[in-house]
Scaffold this motif. Structure first.
Motif, PDB file in Angstrom:
ATOM      1  N   VAL A   1      35.674  23.597  59.087  1.00 18.62           N
ATOM      2  CA  VAL A   1      36.060  24.837  58.407  1.00 18.62           C
ATOM      3  C   VAL A   1      37.583  24.938  58.353  1.00 18.62           C
ATOM      4  O   VAL A   1      38.169  25.276  57.318  1.00 18.62           O
ATOM      5  CB  VAL A   1      35.464  26.070  59.107  1.00 18.62           C
ATOM      6  CG1 VAL A   1      35.911  27.353  58.386  1.00 18.62           C
ATOM      7  CG2 VAL A   1      33.946  26.001  59.139  1.00 18.62           C
ATOM      8  N   ALA A   2      38.222  24.641  59.485  1.00 16.38           N
ATOM      9  CA  ALA A   2      39.689  24.701  59.524  1.00 16.38           C
ATOM     10  C   ALA A   2      40.317  23.655  58.610  1.00 16.38           C
ATOM     11  O   ALA A   2      41.319  23.927  57.930  1.00 16.38           O
ATOM     12  CB  ALA A   2      40.174  24.513  60.966  1.00 16.38           C
ATOM     13  N   GLU A   3      39.736  22.472  58.568  1.00 19.76           N
ATOM     14  CA  GLU A   3      40.266  21.416  57.693  1.00 19.76           C
ATOM     15  C   GLU A   3      40.126  21.805  56.226  1.00 19.76           C
ATOM     16  O   GLU A   3      41.053  21.592  55.424  1.00 19.76           O
ATOM     17  CB  GLU A   3      39.524  20.103  57.981  1.00 19.76           C
ATOM     18  CG  GLU A   3      39.829  19.528  59.353  1.00 19.76           C
ATOM     19  CD  GLU A   3      38.912  18.372  59.742  1.00 19.76           C
ATOM     20  OE1 GLU A   3      39.245  17.647  60.704  1.00 19.76           O
ATOM     21  OE2 GLU A   3      37.851  18.191  59.088  1.00 19.76           O
TER      22      GLU A   3
ATOM     23  N   GLN B   1      42.739  24.165  51.237  1.00 18.70           N
ATOM     24  CA  GLN B   1      42.843  25.260  50.271  1.00 18.70           C
ATOM     25  C   GLN B   1      44.202  25.942  50.325  1.00 18.70           C
ATOM     26  O   GLN B   1      44.750  26.349  49.292  1.00 18.70           O
ATOM     27  CB  GLN B   1      41.719  26.268  50.511  1.00 18.70           C
ATOM     28  CG  GLN B   1      40.345  25.753  50.136  1.00 18.70           C
ATOM     29  CD  GLN B   1      39.318  26.853  50.064  1.00 18.70           C
ATOM     30  OE1 GLN B   1      39.275  27.748  50.905  1.00 18.70           O
ATOM     31  NE2 GLN B   1      38.479  26.813  49.043  1.00 18.70           N
ATOM     32  N   ILE B   2      44.740  26.079  51.525  1.00 18.52           N
ATOM     33  CA  ILE B   2      46.055  26.713  51.660  1.00 18.52           C
ATOM     34  C   ILE B   2      47.127  25.884  50.958  1.00 18.52           C
ATOM     35  O   ILE B   2      47.953  26.417  50.195  1.00 18.52           O
ATOM     36  CB  ILE B   2      46.406  26.905  53.153  1.00 18.52           C
ATOM     37  CG1 ILE B   2      45.527  28.002  53.769  1.00 18.52           C
ATOM     38  CG2 ILE B   2      47.890  27.259  53.327  1.00 18.52           C
ATOM     39  CD1 ILE B   2      45.653  28.112  55.282  1.00 18.52           C
ATOM     40  N   VAL B   3      47.123  24.579  51.205  1.00 19.32           N
ATOM     41  CA  VAL B   3      48.130  23.714  50.579  1.00 19.32           C
ATOM     42  C   VAL B   3      47.983  23.719  49.057  1.00 19.32           C
ATOM     43  O   VAL B   3      48.979  23.840  48.320  1.00 19.32           O
ATOM     44  CB  VAL B   3      48.028  22.281  51.139  1.00 19.32           C
ATOM     45  CG1 VAL B   3      48.958  21.341  50.384  1.00 19.32           C
ATOM     46  CG2 VAL B   3      48.359  22.267  52.629  1.00 19.32           C
ATOM     47  N   LEU B   4      46.752  23.618  48.566  1.00 17.71           N
ATOM     48  CA  LEU B   4      46.517  23.667  47.123  1.00 17.71           C
ATOM     49  C   LEU B   4      46.953  25.007  46.538  1.00 17.71           C
ATOM     50  O   LEU B   4      47.520  25.071  45.435  1.00 17.71           O
ATOM     51  CB  LEU B   4      45.035  23.417  46.819  1.00 17.71           C
ATOM     52  CG  LEU B   4      44.528  21.992  47.034  1.00 17.71           C
ATOM     53  CD1 LEU B   4      43.014  21.939  46.911  1.00 17.71           C
ATOM     54  CD2 LEU B   4      45.167  21.033  46.029  1.00 17.71           C
ATOM     55  N   SER B   5      46.698  26.086  47.290  1.00 16.85           N
ATOM     56  CA  SER B   5      47.057  27.423  46.804  1.00 16.85           C
ATOM     57  C   SER B   5      48.566  27.594  46.690  1.00 16.85           C
ATOM     58  O   SER B   5      49.063  28.201  45.730  1.00 16.85           O
ATOM     59  CB  SER B   5      46.489  28.487  47.750  1.00 16.85           C
ATOM     60  OG  SER B   5      45.083  28.463  47.758  1.00 16.85           O
ATOM     61  N   LEU B   6      49.298  27.083  47.673  1.00 17.75           N
ATOM     62  CA  LEU B   6      50.754  27.221  47.640  1.00 17.75           C
ATOM     63  C   LEU B   6      51.374  26.415  46.493  1.00 17.75           C
ATOM     64  O   LEU B   6      52.510  26.676  46.077  1.00 17.75           O
ATOM     65  CB  LEU B   6      51.351  26.780  48.978  1.00 17.75           C
ATOM     66  CG  LEU B   6      51.050  27.722  50.152  1.00 17.75           C
ATOM     67  CD1 LEU B   6      51.485  27.103  51.466  1.00 17.75           C
ATOM     68  CD2 LEU B   6      51.745  29.076  49.956  1.00 17.75           C
TER      69      LEU B   6
END
Length: 378
Positions: free
Chosen positions: A158-160, A165-170
């Motif tokens: 889940v964390a991975e 998603q965080i990196v793609l979102s930024l």
């Protein structure tokens, strides 16, 4: 037996004391299922091995308990019957009569009064899955039987997934990909936050939230969190600054939700918080769909096309036919894939095998869930 230099009265006292110590030792060893001392013969006899039964959904069995995990378990306990489903066990509850250890996962039996009546010898439950909420009862807790959850192992994928998603979102990748597909030509490169100095907000620092925070330490990001159950010292150790809930949403380029679903958190992400988000901000939810007030989310996403929602969970799940979540261009919807799937499931079984070995060896369980802890977990 002769004791040189010891009077007969002293010898009787000594022998009596030794017998008392040996009797106590035999009782203690038997209690923890270790070798037992036979007082009459003075010989060590091995106690019977604990008997275990595996009960879970058949379609996930090979993933969670592959052959190598079953072989590891067999080193600690006797698997006294082929694996059963919950329905099969309900039809033959007498199979639990002499079971010491319940091994389970998705499709676990509910540990209610009826089940417990059929399991008088039950000494431990090992759940190769995350939440225990759906299976524990007051009757179970009253028996004071230890229960282990593999939530820590399930937190890893889940964390991975969240990190990705965080990196793609930024980098605004989801929106740019949609725009490219819609226009049939490569989208123009827009202003974006990027992964240097941008603020990521974590809503809750439980098992998964803390793991996400640790993964984010590899990046030059400003990570903040809101969690009323964690101290500033714990947050600092994870490289996170604690902030208020409004500040989390107002100041973060990405907000990732990791809260447990409790009466106090139901629908906590509401219109006011969503409307306060930064321009081009992204909301990620890999926790529980009902944490978000969905009508509020839909309204805000319609009025704020700059915002993006990346939802791996919804409420209801899946969304009802015709739900706006299927059609909104700023929603990135996935079918609950963040948790353990495929080969990742074996990590859950490995945790159970490790804990089972500790239990049989009378060692401290590292992933036991207590009643008080259960109330604040997902």
């Amino acid at each position: 037996m002769k004791y040189s230099g010891i009077r007969s009265s002293e010898m009787l006292i000594l022998e009596s004391g030794c017998r008392a110590v040996a009797t106590k030792l035999s009782h203690d060893l038997n209690h923890v299922k270790h070798p037992m001392l036979n007082i009459e013969t003075g010989r060590i006899a091995m106690a019977p091995r604990l008997r275990a039964l595996l009960v879970m959904n058949e379609d996930r069995l090979a993933d969670v308990y592959p052959r190598n995990v079953l072989e590891r378990l067999a080193q600690s306990v006797d698997l006294c019957h082929p694996p059963l489903t919950r329905r099969q066990l309900t039809s033959s509850p007498e199979l639990m009569n002499d079971v010491d250890v319940l091994l389970t996962s998705w499709g676990a039996p509910r540990l209610d009064a009826e089940f417990l009546a059929s399991a008088p010898n039950l000494k431990a439950v090992f759940l190769a899955a995350g939440s225990i909420k759906g299976i524990v009862t007051d009757e179970f807790w009253s028996r004071e039987i230890p229960i282990v959850s593999a939530a820590a192992a399930n937190a890893i994928p889940v964390a991975e997934f969240t990190l990705a998603q965080i990196v793609l979102s930024l980098k605004r990748a989801p929106g740019l990909a949609r725009e490219t597909a819609r226009n049939g030509s490569l989208a123009a490169r827009p202003p974006l936050a990027g992964t240097y100095g941008s603020r990521v907000g974590l809503l809750s620092l439980g098992e998964i939230g803390l793991h996400v925070a640790r993964l984010l330490q590899a990046f030059s990001l400003d990570v903040v969190a809101h969690d009323p159950y964690i101290s500033a010292k714990q947050a600092t150790a994870a490289g996170v600054e604690l902030v208020t809930l409004p500040e989390l949403f107002e100041s973060s380029h990405v907000v990732s939700i990791h809260s447990p679903l409790l009466p106090a958190t139901l629908g906590m992400v509401n219109k006011a918080l969503l409307e306060s988000m930064q321009p081009d901000a992204v909301l990620i939810n890999t926790a529980r769909g009902a944490l978000i007030n969905e009508p509020d989310l839909v309204e805000v996403l319609v009025n704020r096309p700059d915002l993006t929602a990346m939802l791996d969970v919804t409420w209801p799940e899946p969304p009802v036919p015709g739900s706006p979540l299927y059609a909104l261009p700023n929603v990135f919807l996935t079918p609950h894939v963040a948790g353990s799937l495929g080969s990742e499931c074996a990590r859950l079984g490995d945790l159970v095998a490790d804990e089972c070995q500790r239990f049989v060896g009378n060692q401290e369980l590292l992933h036991e869930v207590g009643r008080a802890t259960e109330r604040t977990r997902a």
